[in-house]
Design a protein around this motif. Structure first.
Motif, PDB file in Angstrom:
ATOM      1  N   UNK A 211       0.816  -1.221   0.000  1.00  0.00           N
ATOM      2  CA  UNK A 211       0.000   0.000   0.000  1.00  0.00           C
ATOM      3  C   UNK A 211       0.846   1.266   0.000  1.00  0.00           C
ATOM      4  N   UNK A 212       2.058   1.198   0.550  1.00  0.00           N
ATOM      5  CA  UNK A 212       2.887   2.404   0.672  1.00  0.00           C
ATOM      6  C   UNK A 212       3.548   2.810  -0.640  1.00  0.00           C
ATOM      7  N   UNK A 213       3.463   1.975  -1.651  1.00  0.00           N
ATOM      8  CA  UNK A 213       4.107   2.257  -2.933  1.00  0.00           C
ATOM      9  C   UNK A 213       3.032   2.489  -3.986  1.00  0.00           C
ATOM     10  N   UNK A 214       2.814   3.738  -4.340  1.00  0.00           N
ATOM     11  CA  UNK A 214       1.739   4.020  -5.291  1.00  0.00           C
ATOM     12  C   UNK A 214       2.000   3.362  -6.642  1.00  0.00           C
ATOM     13  N   UNK A 215       3.265   3.292  -7.061  1.00  0.00           N
ATOM     14  CA  UNK A 215       3.589   2.676  -8.351  1.00  0.00           C
ATOM     15  C   UNK A 215       3.256   1.190  -8.349  1.00  0.00           C
ATOM     16  N   UNK A 328      14.553  -4.678  -7.227  1.00  0.00           N
ATOM     17  CA  UNK A 328      15.436  -3.554  -6.919  1.00  0.00           C
ATOM     18  C   UNK A 328      14.834  -2.613  -5.892  1.00  0.00           C
ATOM     19  N   UNK A 329      13.544  -2.364  -6.008  1.00  0.00           N
ATOM     20  CA  UNK A 329      12.907  -1.323  -5.203  1.00  0.00           C
ATOM     21  C   UNK A 329      12.312  -1.817  -3.889  1.00  0.00           C
ATOM     22  N   UNK A 330      12.030  -3.091  -3.781  1.00  0.00           N
ATOM     23  CA  UNK A 330      11.399  -3.625  -2.572  1.00  0.00           C
ATOM     24  C   UNK A 330      12.477  -4.245  -1.685  1.00  0.00           C
ATOM     25  N   UNK A 331      12.514  -3.903  -0.394  1.00  0.00           N
ATOM     26  CA  UNK A 331      13.515  -4.490   0.496  1.00  0.00           C
ATOM     27  C   UNK A 331      13.448  -6.016   0.480  1.00  0.00           C
ATOM     28  N   UNK A 332      14.584  -6.693   0.477  1.00  0.00           N
ATOM     29  CA  UNK A 332      14.585  -8.148   0.330  1.00  0.00           C
ATOM     30  C   UNK A 332      13.863  -8.893   1.437  1.00  0.00           C
ATOM     31  N   UNK A 338       5.393  -9.121  -0.647  1.00  0.00           N
ATOM     32  CA  UNK A 338       4.931  -8.164  -1.649  1.00  0.00           C
ATOM     33  C   UNK A 338       4.594  -8.890  -2.952  1.00  0.00           C
ATOM     34  N   UNK A 339       5.445  -9.832  -3.354  1.00  0.00           N
ATOM     35  CA  UNK A 339       5.190 -10.588  -4.582  1.00  0.00           C
ATOM     36  C   UNK A 339       3.930 -11.430  -4.492  1.00  0.00           C
ATOM     37  N   UNK A 414      17.673  -3.273  -1.246  1.00  0.00           N
ATOM     38  CA  UNK A 414      18.653  -3.591  -2.269  1.00  0.00           C
ATOM     39  C   UNK A 414      19.363  -2.316  -2.704  1.00  0.00           C
ATOM     40  N   UNK A 415      20.624  -2.417  -3.055  1.00  0.00           N
ATOM     41  CA  UNK A 415      21.392  -1.231  -3.399  1.00  0.00           C
ATOM     42  C   UNK A 415      21.415  -1.013  -4.888  1.00  0.00           C
TER      43      UNK A 415
END
Length: 422
Positions: A211-215, A328-332, A338-339, A414-415
């Motif tokens: 929910x915190x990621x609008x994209x 890349x954008x979601x913490x591991x 999330x997936x 992820x960096x």
């Protein structure tokens, strides 16, 4: 930088995923034929498919929590072993010569449970064996392999079914899961430390991250609509092809063009780096309105075939790009959870399309639900362009990777942002 396929870890993952995908590509035709031979009833086939789908949908969020809490490699290995057994059970039942519905339905239900735990591990496994710079090429290679199995699977299924019977297709699928499990046993992945919390807290955290990621959540809505209207086309497309476009051969050509398009899009994704990857990929998904419209107006068969190939090429391109951005954008430490919501919304939308399409076609005509579906997928996919995060992903400054811009940096993220140049 060498291609990920030059590394042993990704070679193991790639081979296991490809073999199990090939086995799965063989099963649908074999399952349909086996159930119809055993019962003579399409309702029985719907029951078996429902036995697999319902537990998968109900348990996907739980599967995401488990894959984040524990080693996703172990979770995927266990799920493969379970699915190996279920497919062998069905295969033995069919090879016995007098199959009954109950063991097939029960095995399908257990396999559905196992897949609910396996699906959320896919992205963490790639992220665990390939670093950020090589992930898009890795995801593209997996996408190309999956597309190839879609091309080869039906032919292999036909050869097995007519040469030896549908039972051997399930034996082959069971064997592919056994090999995949053996390869996973030899695999080692990079893991981040995970702080254990109560189960419900972990479940809530997964939804909060979505929910915190609008994209992310707006793209999930668009992807769900895409899957729903794809089910509409899968239901009504053959009817239009047979009645108005020239016959069954046209529908076969449409499916073949789609499989080729998927492969071409996946290969292209391995060679292209976009400045705004989610924006471009979602806009590409809107091209699915093209074959829907062409079917609705019963356009010439060649244009329908071409339009469907283009739309599936966009899907083939989106999948690796999407997976790479998410990794890349979601913490591991929350990637599997999330997936799991991505899988959940996409899979849940398909039965809705299957159910509503024939009802709408009976009430009006196939052209109406096809045209409505075209408008729906165009509006939702193009509409994501209005979301700030969708336009921003790919240009986020270093230090906020893994978070939405403006959020505090997460030390577990992820960096490195997604590459923004070719």
């Amino acid at each position: 930088m060498p291609h990920p396929l030059r590394t042993r870890a990704f070679q193991l993952l790639f081979l296991g995923r490809t073999l199990s995908a090939l086995g799965d590509a063989v099963v649908p035709a074999a399952l349909a034929l086996a159930v119809l031979r055993a019962t003579g009833s399409s309702s029985a086939l719907a029951l078996v498919l429902g036995c697999a789908m319902v537990p998968r949908l109900l348990l996907l969020p739980l599967g995401g929590v488990v894959a984040d809490r524990f080693d996703p490699r172990i979770v995927a290995l266990g799920a493969d072993l379970v699915r190996c057994v279920t497919q062998l059970v069905v295969g033995i039942e069919l090879l016995g010569g007098d199959p009954t519905l109950l063991p097939i339905a029960a095995a399908s239900a257990v396999g559905g449970v196992a897949s609910a735990f396996a699906m959320p591990t896919a992205s963490p496994l790639v992220a665990g064996v390939v670093d950020g710079a090589g992930r898009q090429r890795a995801n593209a290679a997996l996408g190309a392999a999956s597309s190839t199995t879609h091309l080869a699977g039906p032919a292999l299924a036909g050869a097995l079914i007519f040469a030896a019977g549908p039972g051997w297709a399930f034996v082959l699928d069971g064997a592919s899961f056994a090999v995949s499990a053996a390869l996973l046993a030899a695999l080692r992945i990079h893991r981040v430390p995970v702080r254990r919390r109560p189960f419900l807290a972990d479940l809530r955290q997964g939804w909060t991250e979505v929910r915190s990621r609008d994209w992310y959540w707006t793209s999930l809505v668009a992807h769900a609509v895409w899957n729903g209207v794809a089910a509409v086309l899968a239901t009504l497309g053959p009817v239009v092809a047979v009645d108005r476009l020239g016959g069954e051969d046209v529908w076969v050509l449409v499916l073949q063009a789609g499989a080729v398009g998927l492969l071409v899009g996946s290969l292209l994704a391995g060679r292209v780096r976009l400045r705004w990857p989610i924006l471009v990929a979602n806009l590409g998904l809107a091209t699915y309105a093209l074959p829907l419209t062409l079917f609705a107006v019963a356009a010439p068969w060649w244009s329908v075939v071409l339009g469907y190939g283009v739309a599936l090429a966009a899907l083939g391109f989106l999948n690796p790009v999407w997976e790479t951005v998410v990794q890349t954008e979601v913490p591991p430490h929350v990637l599997a959870r999330v997936s799991s919501y991505d899988w959940l919304l996409s899979l849940a939308a398909m039965p809705v399309g299957y159910a509503l399409a024939p009802l709408a076609a009976d009430a009006w005509s196939p052209a109406v639900p096809l045209a409505v579906s075209a408008v729906a997928v165009a509006l939702t996919c193009l509409g994501t362009a209005a979301v700030p995060g969708v336009r921003r992903i790919g240009t986020v400054p270093p230090g906020v990777t893994g978070r939405d811009a403006g959020d505090p940096p997460d030390p577990t993220a992820a960096t490195g942002p997604l590459a923004v140049t070719r």
